[in-house]
Design an enzyme around this catalytic site. Sequence first.
Site, PDB file in Angstrom:
ATOM      1  N   ASP A  80      53.246  38.617  40.741  1.00  0.00           N
ATOM      2  CA  ASP A  80      52.474  37.764  39.843  1.00  0.00           C
ATOM      3  C   ASP A  80      51.859  38.554  38.695  1.00  0.00           C
ATOM      4  OD1 ASP A  80      53.111  35.595  41.355  1.00  0.00           O
ATOM      5  OD2 ASP A  80      51.157  35.381  42.321  1.00  0.00           O
ATOM      6  N   ASP A 184      26.605  39.723  41.278  1.00  0.00           N
ATOM      7  CA  ASP A 184      27.527  40.841  41.054  1.00  0.00           C
ATOM      8  C   ASP A 184      28.466  40.556  39.888  1.00  0.00           C
ATOM      9  OD1 ASP A 184      26.411  42.261  43.089  1.00  0.00           O
ATOM     10  OD2 ASP A 184      28.100  42.087  44.474  1.00  0.00           O
ATOM     11  N   THR A 195      43.848  30.509  42.807  1.00  0.00           N
ATOM     12  CA  THR A 195      44.344  31.134  44.033  1.00  0.00           C
ATOM     13  C   THR A 195      44.168  32.650  44.008  1.00  0.00           C
ATOM     14  OG1 THR A 195      46.575  31.165  43.070  1.00  0.00           O
ATOM     15  CG2 THR A 195      46.031  29.323  44.537  1.00  0.00           C
ATOM     16  N   TYR A 197      41.187  35.750  42.335  1.00  0.00           N
ATOM     17  CA  TYR A 197      39.843  36.275  42.612  1.00  0.00           C
ATOM     18  C   TYR A 197      38.846  35.155  42.899  1.00  0.00           C
ATOM     19  CZ  TYR A 197      35.943  39.625  41.957  1.00  0.00           C
ATOM     20  OH  TYR A 197      34.843  40.431  42.115  1.00  0.00           O
ATOM     21  N   ALA A 198      38.963  34.040  42.182  1.00  0.00           N
ATOM     22  CA  ALA A 198      38.025  32.932  42.383  1.00  0.00           C
ATOM     23  C   ALA A 198      38.057  32.427  43.814  1.00  0.00           C
ATOM     24  CB  ALA A 198      38.341  31.798  41.409  1.00  0.00           C
TER      25      ALA A 198
END
Length: 297
Positions: A80, A184, A195, A197-198
């Site tokens: 990806d 952070d 799909t 880091y979130a």
Amino acid sequence: MKSIFRQVALIGKYHAAVAPALAASAHAALEGIAEFLTSQGCHVVVERDTAAVTEITGYPTADVAGIGTQCDLGVVVGGDGTMLGIGRQLARHGTPLVGINQGRLGFITDIPIEHYRTVLPPMLAGEYDEDHRTLMHAIVVRDGHAVFDALALNDVVVNRGATSGMVELRIEVDGHFVSRQRSDGLIMSTPTGSTAYALSAGGPLLHPSTPGWLMVPIAPHTLSNRPIVLPDSSEIAIELVAGRDASANFDMQSLASLLHGDRITVRRSQHKVRFLHPRGWSYFDTLRKKMHWNEGA
């Protein structure tokens, strides 16, 4: 079946040098795919840095701009991350992209490399499904001047420094004050990036056709700071109020160091990325496979 795509670009891992063993594997895969595309009546052009890294020869090469003007299809081989990098660059040209997965997850490179010989021919003949993915256009503004400008297919992330404490961010949507939060960091995600880091930070999944952004705080100090879905027609402004060594990341492939008072504005790009999928492709099939849903059922 003969291909309706005459000029086909072949793109692999081109961002950085890879280990010799991986380069050899990539060379073999690309060589096989190039020969197969040629057998389907395609004129193959290899992306210039891909050719340099994998040492594939015997085919004309072109840089990304040349591919955008010369080729009517891009075949991307890798993971990806490879697709993210080339997708951002070719979006302005409207070049459709097919992803062959030689990486790990493969949410947007969805053809397993061992299946390309059976999956590609009908697609090349025009039997495919197409979807368009929204891009974010982000600008870092300092003292009234744009100091960094980037597109993101997955996400724009404001992060604290590796060894420092929390950052303090002031957030506006369409000029309206939303919140001032200590955390952070903060993730602004497209549906494609939901799909990535979130998701790890507790955000929901968004179907790719959803016209929305996802705003997800990273480890917020106040637990009532929760993920929120916003319309993708909105302009989001994120100001760094406090915190050391903060940075803004764009698809985790480009980075800008931030100073206090810097503002990152995020809006919808005028360009979209065009993905082609095998006929009958379903986003839910991808989720079940990649996220191991229904295992044991």
